[in-house]
Design a protein around this motif. Structure first.
Motif, PDB file in Angstrom:
ATOM      1  N   GLU A   1       0.851  -1.259   0.013  1.00 59.89           N
ATOM      2  CA  GLU A   1       0.078   0.187  -0.012  1.00 59.89           C
ATOM      3  C   GLU A   1       0.985   1.085  -0.113  1.00 59.89           C
ATOM      4  OE1 GLU A   1      -3.023   2.143  -0.473  1.00 59.89           O
ATOM      5  OE2 GLU A   1      -3.663   0.116   0.207  1.00 59.89           O
ATOM      6  N   LEU A   2       0.671   2.241  -0.838  1.00 57.06           N
ATOM      7  CA  LEU A   2       1.634   3.305  -1.092  1.00 57.06           C
ATOM      8  C   LEU A   2       1.047   4.523  -0.333  1.00 57.06           C
ATOM      9  CD1 LEU A   2       2.410   3.082  -4.780  1.00 57.06           C
ATOM     10  CD2 LEU A   2       3.901   2.323  -2.967  1.00 57.06           C
ATOM     11  N   ASP A   3      -0.437   4.596  -0.224  1.00 52.42           N
ATOM     12  CA  ASP A   3      -1.000   5.723   0.509  1.00 52.42           C
ATOM     13  C   ASP A   3      -1.045   5.519   1.913  1.00 52.42           C
ATOM     14  OD1 ASP A   3      -2.615   7.901   1.229  1.00 52.42           O
ATOM     15  OD2 ASP A   3      -4.321   7.248   0.184  1.00 52.42           O
ATOM     16  N   ARG A   4      -0.306   6.525   2.617  1.00 50.15           N
ATOM     17  CA  ARG A   4      -0.281   6.169   4.174  1.00 50.15           C
ATOM     18  C   ARG A   4      -1.655   6.214   4.786  1.00 50.15           C
ATOM     19  NH1 ARG A   4       0.801   9.126   8.747  1.00 50.15           N
ATOM     20  NH2 ARG A   4       2.231   8.422  10.157  1.00 50.15           N
ATOM     21  N   ASN A   5      -2.360   7.222   4.276  1.00 48.88           N
ATOM     22  CA  ASN A   5      -3.725   7.382   4.811  1.00 48.88           C
ATOM     23  C   ASN A   5      -4.867   6.413   4.384  1.00 48.88           C
ATOM     24  OD1 ASN A   5      -2.767   9.716   6.248  1.00 48.88           O
ATOM     25  ND2 ASN A   5      -2.851  10.980   4.476  1.00 48.88           N
ATOM     26  N   ALA A   6      -4.287   5.540   3.917  1.00 48.30           N
ATOM     27  CA  ALA A   6      -5.421   4.507   3.598  1.00 48.30           C
ATOM     28  C   ALA A   6      -5.774   3.346   4.606  1.00 48.30           C
ATOM     29  CB  ALA A   6      -5.014   3.509   2.350  1.00 48.30           C
ATOM     30  N   SER A   7      -5.063   3.584   5.740  1.00 47.29           N
ATOM     31  CA  SER A   7      -5.519   2.818   7.153  1.00 47.29           C
ATOM     32  C   SER A   7      -5.819   3.690   8.264  1.00 47.29           C
ATOM     33  CB  SER A   7      -4.334   1.770   7.391  1.00 47.29           C
ATOM     34  OG  SER A   7      -3.022   2.637   7.741  1.00 47.29           O
ATOM     35  N   LEU A   8      -6.395   3.233   9.188  1.00 45.87           N
ATOM     36  CA  LEU A   8      -6.754   3.843  10.368  1.00 45.87           C
ATOM     37  C   LEU A   8      -5.248   4.411  11.236  1.00 45.87           C
ATOM     38  CD1 LEU A   8      -9.710   1.791  11.866  1.00 45.87           C
ATOM     39  CD2 LEU A   8      -9.863   3.881  10.678  1.00 45.87           C
ATOM     40  N   LEU A   9      -4.476   3.352  11.228  1.00 42.46           N
ATOM     41  CA  LEU A   9      -3.008   3.742  11.613  1.00 42.46           C
ATOM     42  C   LEU A   9      -2.567   4.795  10.910  1.00 42.46           C
ATOM     43  CD1 LEU A   9      -1.210   2.741  13.747  1.00 42.46           C
ATOM     44  CD2 LEU A   9      -0.130   1.592  12.285  1.00 42.46           C
ATOM     45  N   GLY A  10      -2.533   4.794   9.788  1.00 46.92           N
ATOM     46  CA  GLY A  10      -1.875   5.653   8.769  1.00 46.92           C
ATOM     47  C   GLY A  10      -2.379   7.244   9.217  1.00 46.92           C
ATOM     48  N   ILE A  11      -3.806   7.106   9.277  1.00 48.60           N
ATOM     49  CA  ILE A  11      -4.684   8.487   9.461  1.00 48.60           C
ATOM     50  C   ILE A  11      -4.439   9.109  10.856  1.00 48.60           C
ATOM     51  CG2 ILE A  11      -7.012   9.496   9.598  1.00 48.60           C
ATOM     52  CD1 ILE A  11      -7.797   7.498   7.581  1.00 48.60           C
ATOM     53  N   PHE A  12      -4.239   8.260  11.815  1.00 47.11           N
ATOM     54  CA  PHE A  12      -4.451   8.794  13.219  1.00 47.11           C
ATOM     55  C   PHE A  12      -3.051   8.860  13.694  1.00 47.11           C
ATOM     56  CE2 PHE A  12      -8.705   6.730  13.512  1.00 47.11           C
ATOM     57  CZ  PHE A  12      -9.437   7.912  13.688  1.00 47.11           C
ATOM     58  N   SER A  13      -1.899   8.242  13.274  1.00 50.66           N
ATOM     59  CA  SER A  13      -0.552   8.291  13.738  1.00 50.66           C
ATOM     60  C   SER A  13       0.231   9.604  13.538  1.00 50.66           C
ATOM     61  CB  SER A  13       0.219   7.120  12.911  1.00 50.66           C
ATOM     62  OG  SER A  13       1.540   7.087  13.768  1.00 50.66           O
ATOM     63  N   LYS A  14       0.372  10.136  14.723  1.00 50.63           N
ATOM     64  CA  LYS A  14       0.979  11.371  14.749  1.00 50.63           C
ATOM     65  C   LYS A  14       2.060  11.189  16.231  1.00 50.63           C
ATOM     66  CE  LYS A  14      -1.680  13.884  12.250  1.00 50.63           C
ATOM     67  NZ  LYS A  14      -1.890  12.972  11.109  1.00 50.63           N
ATOM     68  N   CYS A  15       2.112   9.997  16.084  1.00 52.40           N
ATOM     69  CA  CYS A  15       3.306   9.554  17.437  1.00 52.40           C
ATOM     70  C   CYS A  15       4.577  10.191  17.170  1.00 52.40           C
ATOM     71  CB  CYS A  15       3.237   7.932  17.524  1.00 52.40           C
ATOM     72  SG  CYS A  15       1.574   7.351  17.970  1.00 52.40           S
ATOM     73  N   LYS A  16       5.384  10.427  18.279  1.00 57.23           N
ATOM     74  CA  LYS A  16       6.645  11.003  18.310  1.00 57.23           C
ATOM     75  C   LYS A  16       7.648   9.745  18.751  1.00 57.23           C
ATOM     76  CE  LYS A  16       5.236  15.227  17.333  1.00 57.23           C
ATOM     77  NZ  LYS A  16       5.249  15.548  15.867  1.00 57.23           N
ATOM     78  N   THR A  17       7.128   8.874  19.350  1.00 60.99           N
ATOM     79  CA  THR A  17       8.035   7.742  19.729  1.00 60.99           C
ATOM     80  C   THR A  17       7.490   6.310  19.322  1.00 60.99           C
ATOM     81  OG1 THR A  17       6.738   7.289  21.850  1.00 60.99           O
ATOM     82  CG2 THR A  17       8.457   9.048  22.101  1.00 60.99           C
ATOM     83  N   ALA A  18       8.482   5.551  19.403  1.00 54.57           N
ATOM     84  CA  ALA A  18       8.118   3.953  19.050  1.00 54.57           C
ATOM     85  C   ALA A  18       7.144   3.433  20.100  1.00 54.57           C
ATOM     86  CB  ALA A  18       9.405   3.013  18.759  1.00 54.57           C
ATOM     87  N   ALA A  19       7.417   3.694  21.348  1.00 51.79           N
ATOM     88  CA  ALA A  19       6.292   3.397  22.298  1.00 51.79           C
ATOM     89  C   ALA A  19       4.997   3.926  21.887  1.00 51.79           C
ATOM     90  CB  ALA A  19       6.703   3.700  23.644  1.00 51.79           C
ATOM     91  N   GLY A  20       4.928   5.086  21.559  1.00 49.74           N
ATOM     92  CA  GLY A  20       3.532   5.869  21.241  1.00 49.74           C
ATOM     93  C   GLY A  20       2.895   5.002  19.990  1.00 49.74           C
ATOM     94  N   SER A  21       3.758   4.647  18.992  1.00 53.02           N
ATOM     95  CA  SER A  21       3.156   3.944  17.821  1.00 53.02           C
ATOM     96  C   SER A  21       2.652   2.746  18.298  1.00 53.02           C
ATOM     97  CB  SER A  21       4.198   4.066  16.663  1.00 53.02           C
ATOM     98  OG  SER A  21       4.668   5.126  16.275  1.00 53.02           O
ATOM     99  N   ARG A  22       3.625   1.813  19.105  1.00 54.28           N
ATOM    100  CA  ARG A  22       3.083   0.545  19.511  1.00 54.28           C
ATOM    101  C   ARG A  22       1.690   0.661  20.284  1.00 54.28           C
ATOM    102  NH1 ARG A  22       8.263   0.000  20.375  1.00 54.28           N
ATOM    103  NH2 ARG A  22       8.218   0.412  22.679  1.00 54.28           N
ATOM    104  N   MET A  23       1.620   1.608  21.233  1.00 54.62           N
ATOM    105  CA  MET A  23       0.405   1.784  21.965  1.00 54.62           C
ATOM    106  C   MET A  23      -0.938   1.930  21.085  1.00 54.62           C
ATOM    107  SD  MET A  23      -0.630   4.057  25.215  1.00 54.62           S
ATOM    108  CE  MET A  23       0.140   3.138  26.294  1.00 54.62           C
ATOM    109  N   LEU A  24      -0.529   3.057  19.868  1.00 60.21           N
ATOM    110  CA  LEU A  24      -1.927   3.199  19.093  1.00 60.21           C
ATOM    111  C   LEU A  24      -2.445   2.144  18.204  1.00 60.21           C
ATOM    112  CD1 LEU A  24      -3.732   5.378  17.709  1.00 60.21           C
ATOM    113  CD2 LEU A  24      -1.871   5.573  16.103  1.00 60.21           C
TER     114      LEU A  24
END
Length: 115
Positions: free
Chosen positions: A37-60
């Motif tokens: 998938e090339l479009d980052r915003n094609a998934s919920l994770l891509g739309i909502f992810s504004k995480c600044k840390t790896a831990a934040g990305s894992r939690m989301l």
């Protein structure tokens, strides 16, 4: 177990508080990007992810893949998110002061031998 002079505690999560989504449901809901998938915003994770840390990305990712079932728990989470959205100073302090020290502590806990 409580560490950090009573400031933080680690607790087991009760699996019955979370919805279990199988692989088909996760794909149908577009929770994560599909392979290729090339479009980052094609998934919920891509739309909502504004995480600044790896831990934040894992939690989301965990929150999206295992949604809460209880309306009370959902509202508590929404209240916490709203409080963080409304206060830049708190977000900045968490990001710059609290989270970096927690990451080191969590990494140390992960490496400690288990009895």
């Amino acid at each position: 177990r409580t560490d950090g002079h009573g400031q933080w505690s680690l607790e087991w999560a009760d699996a019955s508080h979370f919805m279990r989504l199988d692989a088909g449901a996760l794909r149908a809901l577009s929770v994560e990007p599909q392979p290729g998938e090339l479009d980052r915003n094609a998934s919920l994770l891509g739309i909502f992810s504004k995480c600044k840390t790896a831990a934040g990305s894992r939690m989301l990712r965990k929150w999206l893949k295992q949604p809460l079932l209880s309306a009370h728990d959902i509202n508590q989470r929404l209240d916490a998110v709203a409080a963080l959205i409304g206060c830049f100073e708190t977000r900045a302090a968490l990001r710059d002061e609290v989270l970096p020290s927690m990451a080191a502590d969590l990494d140390r806990l992960r490496r400690e031998p288990r009895p």
